[in-house]
Design a protein around this motif. Sequence first.
Motif, PDB file in Angstrom:
ATOM      1  N   CYS A 102       0.853  -1.183   0.000  1.00 39.20           N
ATOM      2  CA  CYS A 102       0.000   0.000   0.000  1.00 39.20           C
ATOM      3  C   CYS A 102       0.896   1.242   0.000  1.00 39.20           C
ATOM      4  CB  CYS A 102      -0.896  -0.037   1.240  1.00 39.20           C
ATOM      5  SG  CYS A 102      -2.020   1.344   1.341  1.00 39.20           S
ATOM      6  N   ARG A 126       3.522  -1.064  -7.356  1.00 39.90           N
ATOM      7  CA  ARG A 126       2.726   0.004  -6.759  1.00 39.90           C
ATOM      8  C   ARG A 126       3.276   0.332  -5.375  1.00 39.90           C
ATOM      9  NH1 ARG A 126      -2.598   0.318  -4.312  1.00 39.90           N
ATOM     10  NH2 ARG A 126      -1.323   1.397  -2.769  1.00 39.90           N
ATOM     11  N   LYS A 131      -0.295   9.378   1.106  1.00 43.39           N
ATOM     12  CA  LYS A 131      -1.409   8.467   1.375  1.00 43.39           C
ATOM     13  C   LYS A 131      -2.673   9.202   1.822  1.00 43.39           C
ATOM     14  CE  LYS A 131      -1.505   4.819   1.014  1.00 43.39           C
ATOM     15  NZ  LYS A 131      -1.781   4.091  -0.260  1.00 43.39           N
ATOM     16  N   HIS A 273      -8.525  -3.517  -2.143  1.00 43.83           N
ATOM     17  CA  HIS A 273      -9.386  -2.511  -1.505  1.00 43.83           C
ATOM     18  C   HIS A 273     -10.853  -2.885  -1.624  1.00 43.83           C
ATOM     19  CE1 HIS A 273      -5.583  -0.332  -1.849  1.00 43.83           C
ATOM     20  NE2 HIS A 273      -5.994   0.296  -0.764  1.00 43.83           N
ATOM     21  N   GLU A 299      -2.343  -5.570  -3.534  1.00 39.94           N
ATOM     22  CA  GLU A 299      -1.398  -5.187  -2.486  1.00 39.94           C
ATOM     23  C   GLU A 299      -0.677  -6.421  -1.933  1.00 39.94           C
ATOM     24  OE1 GLU A 299      -3.062  -0.870  -1.031  1.00 39.94           O
ATOM     25  OE2 GLU A 299      -3.473  -2.558   0.294  1.00 39.94           O
ATOM     26  N   ASP A 310      -3.085  -0.684   5.533  1.00 44.54           N
ATOM     27  CA  ASP A 310      -3.758  -1.764   4.790  1.00 44.54           C
ATOM     28  C   ASP A 310      -3.113  -3.152   4.915  1.00 44.54           C
ATOM     29  OD1 ASP A 310      -5.645   0.065   4.053  1.00 44.54           O
ATOM     30  OD2 ASP A 310      -5.058   0.201   1.957  1.00 44.54           O
ATOM     31  N   GLN A 313      -5.235  -6.411   4.445  1.00 43.49           N
ATOM     32  CA  GLN A 313      -5.665  -6.857   3.112  1.00 43.49           C
ATOM     33  C   GLN A 313      -4.480  -7.204   2.205  1.00 43.49           C
ATOM     34  OE1 GLN A 313      -7.805  -3.275   2.216  1.00 43.49           O
ATOM     35  NE2 GLN A 313      -6.265  -2.481   0.836  1.00 43.49           N
TER      36      GLN A 313
END
Length: 339
Positions: A102, A126, A131, A273, A299, A310, A313
């Motif tokens: 993330c 990524r 953020k 997400h 992610e 995050d 996830q």
Amino acid sequence: MIIILKKESNTAERSELKNYLAESGVKFKENNLDEIPVIFIAENSYHIDSRIVDDFPAVRKAVKLSSPSPLAAKSIKGKKKIITINGVEFGGRDLAIIAGPCSVEGYDQLKEIAVHLKKLGIKVLRAGAFKPRTSPYSFQGMGEEGIEILKSVKEETGMASVTEILDTRDLDAVLSVADVLQVGMRNMRNYPLLKELGKAKKPVLLKRAMDSSIEEWLLAAEYILKEGNAEVILCERGVLNSSACSKRTIMDLNGVLEAMEKTDLPVIVDPSHASGERSKVSPLAKAAVAAGTDGLMIEVHPKPTRALSDGFQALFPDQFEILFGDLKKLKELLKSQVE
Ligand code: PEP
Ligand code: MN
């Protein structure tokens, strides 16, 4: 737009409408269709709201025929727009995958995961330096320091980078490292930002707001396209969920398919997400590829339980490796079916 007039409308009522159209800068033609008086507007009517036209006393019904977002709309040829990032075709036949944490949290964290992903064959990394967090007390990203780390890791691995732009004031810093400028779902409606990105010479990854219709999402893309940047990748990342499922957002594959029907731009999915839960990411990613989406953004973190954003996830590196293997097989199967 076609405006069907009331047969019984009088000259004064029709003039009122025609004056309005002329003042709005549209060219129109009057005609009779099976004895029904109609006005045709051939072009330049994107700014005219059919509901306003409907309110004129002379009007029975105004019907918009063209898409409200002509640049984002599917062309008559229906030829997909292919956007190539570091040799990976988004909108082509590749399994186009963006993966990474993330946030940039430090050199070691980013380098470790980038090296792992690169070994697997991932070419687009990524990681956010700026953020957008719901709470002002949450980790806000490393900012410019994060950009410098991303630069080093990019240089050392040869990967391309996708990173978020939150604020036009950070544009130079973000442009100095980004191969793709990510617009997060919170900024999908930040029109001044979208216009600036329309002038940038880098592709934009435009996330769909969690309460956005497909039309509104394509109109957001239109802001970028209208300024001259033809490279927009749309990314579905979950929409507000009103079903019995306990999660706040739900992956909207139906919406993705609808978007793909309406635009030639590549449409990818972010199952991380969308689900907000590690255990759901792999099944949703496979579902998205099986449905024929143009790619995924996932992610992955070297130590998800220690992540600053995050982590719940983010996939563990070995989980991602298994998923990536499955996705490649799935993609091959789908390719062989259409050949
Ligand atoms: C992200 O990609 O880390 C992110 C913040 O995404 P979204 O804008 O979809 O919430
Ligand atoms: Mn995230």
